[in-house]
Motif scaffolding. Structure first.
Motif, PDB file in Angstrom:
ATOM      1  N   TRP A 191      25.106 -11.727 -25.852  1.00  0.00           N
ATOM      2  CA  TRP A 191      26.763 -11.875 -26.411  1.00  0.00           C
ATOM      3  C   TRP A 191      27.543 -12.467 -25.201  1.00  0.00           C
ATOM      4  CZ3 TRP A 191      28.373 -12.067 -31.105  1.00  0.00           C
ATOM      5  CH2 TRP A 191      29.769 -12.242 -31.499  1.00  0.00           C
ATOM      6  N   ASP A 192      27.597 -12.019 -23.901  1.00  0.00           N
ATOM      7  CA  ASP A 192      28.411 -12.337 -22.954  1.00  0.00           C
ATOM      8  C   ASP A 192      28.198 -13.658 -22.538  1.00  0.00           C
ATOM      9  OD1 ASP A 192      29.744  -9.736 -23.150  1.00  0.00           O
ATOM     10  OD2 ASP A 192      28.565  -9.139 -21.328  1.00  0.00           O
ATOM     11  N   ASP A 193      26.965 -14.262 -22.465  1.00  0.00           N
ATOM     12  CA  ASP A 193      26.593 -15.583 -22.132  1.00  0.00           C
ATOM     13  C   ASP A 193      26.983 -16.499 -23.227  1.00  0.00           C
ATOM     14  OD1 ASP A 193      25.254 -14.493 -20.022  1.00  0.00           O
ATOM     15  OD2 ASP A 193      23.222 -14.769 -20.663  1.00  0.00           O
ATOM     16  N   ARG A 194      26.874 -16.112 -24.514  1.00  0.00           N
ATOM     17  CA  ARG A 194      27.508 -16.844 -25.660  1.00  0.00           C
ATOM     18  C   ARG A 194      28.729 -17.116 -25.472  1.00  0.00           C
ATOM     19  NH1 ARG A 194      29.366 -15.915 -30.685  1.00  0.00           N
ATOM     20  NH2 ARG A 194      29.028 -17.545 -32.128  1.00  0.00           N
ATOM     21  N   GLU A 195      29.737 -16.185 -25.003  1.00  0.00           N
ATOM     22  CA  GLU A 195      31.098 -16.115 -25.098  1.00  0.00           C
ATOM     23  C   GLU A 195      31.464 -17.081 -23.777  1.00  0.00           C
ATOM     24  OE1 GLU A 195      33.648 -15.258 -27.320  1.00  0.00           O
ATOM     25  OE2 GLU A 195      31.773 -14.914 -28.438  1.00  0.00           O
ATOM     26  N   MET A 196      30.535 -17.009 -22.744  1.00  0.00           N
ATOM     27  CA  MET A 196      31.046 -17.746 -21.556  1.00  0.00           C
ATOM     28  C   MET A 196      30.655 -19.327 -21.799  1.00  0.00           C
ATOM     29  SD  MET A 196      29.605 -17.296 -17.722  1.00  0.00           S
ATOM     30  CE  MET A 196      27.807 -17.478 -18.253  1.00  0.00           C
ATOM     31  N   THR A 197      29.693 -19.532 -22.450  1.00  0.00           N
ATOM     32  CA  THR A 197      29.396 -21.042 -22.788  1.00  0.00           C
ATOM     33  C   THR A 197      30.422 -21.530 -23.765  1.00  0.00           C
ATOM     34  OG1 THR A 197      26.984 -20.278 -22.567  1.00  0.00           O
ATOM     35  CG2 THR A 197      27.720 -22.556 -24.060  1.00  0.00           C
ATOM     36  N   LEU A 198      30.859 -20.851 -24.898  1.00  0.00           N
ATOM     37  CA  LEU A 198      31.868 -21.219 -25.879  1.00  0.00           C
ATOM     38  C   LEU A 198      33.186 -21.341 -25.156  1.00  0.00           C
ATOM     39  CD1 LEU A 198      31.313 -19.219 -28.867  1.00  0.00           C
ATOM     40  CD2 LEU A 198      30.615 -21.425 -28.763  1.00  0.00           C
ATOM     41  N   ARG A 199      33.499 -20.575 -24.269  1.00  0.00           N
ATOM     42  CA  ARG A 199      34.744 -20.681 -23.407  1.00  0.00           C
ATOM     43  C   ARG A 199      34.809 -21.998 -22.469  1.00  0.00           C
ATOM     44  NH1 ARG A 199      34.846 -16.006 -20.423  1.00  0.00           N
ATOM     45  NH2 ARG A 199      34.952 -15.082 -22.314  1.00  0.00           N
ATOM     46  N   SER A 200      33.717 -22.316 -22.071  1.00  0.00           N
ATOM     47  CA  SER A 200      33.519 -23.186 -20.840  1.00  0.00           C
ATOM     48  C   SER A 200      33.688 -24.592 -21.616  1.00  0.00           C
ATOM     49  CB  SER A 200      32.251 -23.280 -20.075  1.00  0.00           C
ATOM     50  OG  SER A 200      31.272 -23.401 -20.760  1.00  0.00           O
ATOM     51  N   ASN A 201      32.914 -24.771 -22.744  1.00  0.00           N
ATOM     52  CA  ASN A 201      33.004 -25.798 -23.838  1.00  0.00           C
ATOM     53  C   ASN A 201      34.234 -26.126 -24.326  1.00  0.00           C
ATOM     54  OD1 ASN A 201      30.384 -26.066 -23.495  1.00  0.00           O
ATOM     55  ND2 ASN A 201      29.649 -25.168 -25.458  1.00  0.00           N
ATOM     56  N   ARG A 202      35.168 -25.039 -24.764  1.00  0.00           N
ATOM     57  CA  ARG A 202      36.361 -25.281 -24.909  1.00  0.00           C
ATOM     58  C   ARG A 202      37.534 -26.013 -23.993  1.00  0.00           C
ATOM     59  NH1 ARG A 202      36.781 -19.838 -26.688  1.00  0.00           N
ATOM     60  NH2 ARG A 202      35.587 -19.630 -28.690  1.00  0.00           N
TER      61      ARG A 202
ATOM     62  N   ARG B 123      26.314 -13.681 -39.139  1.00  0.00           N
ATOM     63  CA  ARG B 123      27.074 -14.734 -39.594  1.00  0.00           C
ATOM     64  C   ARG B 123      26.823 -16.061 -38.976  1.00  0.00           C
ATOM     65  NH1 ARG B 123      32.446 -11.250 -39.236  1.00  0.00           N
ATOM     66  NH2 ARG B 123      32.080  -9.792 -40.819  1.00  0.00           N
ATOM     67  N   GLY B 124      25.965 -16.105 -38.047  1.00  0.00           N
ATOM     68  CA  GLY B 124      25.626 -17.411 -37.623  1.00  0.00           C
ATOM     69  C   GLY B 124      25.196 -17.286 -36.132  1.00  0.00           C
ATOM     70  N   GLY B 125      24.351 -18.155 -35.915  1.00  0.00           N
ATOM     71  CA  GLY B 125      23.716 -18.489 -34.318  1.00  0.00           C
ATOM     72  C   GLY B 125      22.340 -17.535 -34.307  1.00  0.00           C
ATOM     73  N   ILE B 126      21.907 -17.992 -33.108  1.00  0.00           N
ATOM     74  CA  ILE B 126      20.553 -17.349 -32.976  1.00  0.00           C
ATOM     75  C   ILE B 126      20.918 -16.007 -31.872  1.00  0.00           C
ATOM     76  CG2 ILE B 126      18.380 -17.776 -32.028  1.00  0.00           C
ATOM     77  CD1 ILE B 126      18.843 -20.648 -32.699  1.00  0.00           C
ATOM     78  N   PHE B 127      20.323 -15.074 -32.159  1.00  0.00           N
ATOM     79  CA  PHE B 127      20.432 -14.037 -31.100  1.00  0.00           C
ATOM     80  C   PHE B 127      19.110 -13.150 -31.501  1.00  0.00           C
ATOM     81  CE2 PHE B 127      21.000 -10.700 -34.618  1.00  0.00           C
ATOM     82  CZ  PHE B 127      21.635 -11.405 -35.386  1.00  0.00           C
ATOM     83  N   PRO B 128      18.749 -12.130 -30.276  1.00  0.00           N
ATOM     84  CA  PRO B 128      17.631 -11.537 -30.288  1.00  0.00           C
ATOM     85  C   PRO B 128      17.379 -10.661 -31.545  1.00  0.00           C
ATOM     86  CG  PRO B 128      18.995 -10.954 -28.374  1.00  0.00           C
ATOM     87  CD  PRO B 128      19.589 -11.889 -29.015  1.00  0.00           C
TER      88      PRO B 128
ATOM     89  N   GLY C 187      21.644  -3.240 -24.310  1.00  0.00           N
ATOM     90  CA  GLY C 187      22.021  -4.061 -23.152  1.00  0.00           C
ATOM     91  C   GLY C 187      21.611  -5.529 -23.212  1.00  0.00           C
ATOM     92  N   ARG C 188      20.488  -5.805 -23.996  1.00  0.00           N
ATOM     93  CA  ARG C 188      20.019  -7.399 -23.991  1.00  0.00           C
ATOM     94  C   ARG C 188      21.026  -8.127 -24.871  1.00  0.00           C
ATOM     95  NH1 ARG C 188      14.649  -7.942 -26.574  1.00  0.00           N
ATOM     96  NH2 ARG C 188      14.995 -10.017 -25.673  1.00  0.00           N
ATOM     97  N   LEU C 189      21.289  -7.191 -26.076  1.00  0.00           N
ATOM     98  CA  LEU C 189      22.192  -7.813 -26.840  1.00  0.00           C
ATOM     99  C   LEU C 189      23.678  -8.201 -26.112  1.00  0.00           C
ATOM    100  CD1 LEU C 189      22.587  -9.077 -29.645  1.00  0.00           C
ATOM    101  CD2 LEU C 189      23.213  -6.727 -30.593  1.00  0.00           C
ATOM    102  N   GLN C 190      24.139  -7.072 -25.475  1.00  0.00           N
ATOM    103  CA  GLN C 190      25.382  -7.374 -24.750  1.00  0.00           C
ATOM    104  C   GLN C 190      25.354  -8.746 -23.708  1.00  0.00           C
ATOM    105  OE1 GLN C 190      28.365  -5.264 -24.912  1.00  0.00           O
ATOM    106  NE2 GLN C 190      29.019  -7.166 -24.326  1.00  0.00           N
TER     107      GLN C 190
END
Length: 80
Positions: free
Chosen positions: A62-73, A33-38, A56-59
């Motif tokens: 995903w966790d890094d992406r969520e952490m970045t979005l949370r800190s940006n908010r 649905r959007g974004g760049i992922f492996p 494991g790589r995808l997890q």
């Protein structure tokens, strides 16, 4: 929270799935649905070991992406 896991297909190959809010969906349909992922983590994998490594790589992604979005908010709300 999204959880990534591997599930065996009927033909013996392995595919990555995601679970969020109690709903399972193939990882490709959920993440396209959007974004760049492996991309190499998606699709069918011949062995369970390869699928678990890809999960494991995808997890981690995903966790890094969520952490970045949370800190940006948080940063955005701080300046309002």
């Amino acid at each position: 929270m999204v959880t990534v896991f591997a599930r065996q297909n009927d033909d013996g190959t392995w595919r990555l799935w995601t679970n969020s809010f109690g709903v399972d969906a193939p990882a490709g349909t959920r993440l396209n649905r959007g974004g760049i992922f492996p991309y190499e983590t998606l699709g069918d994998h011949p062995t369970e070991q390869e699928a678990k490594v890809a999960a494991g790589r995808l997890q981690v992604y995903w966790d890094d992406r969520e952490m970045t979005l949370r800190s940006n908010r948080k940063r955005k709300n701080k300046w309002q």
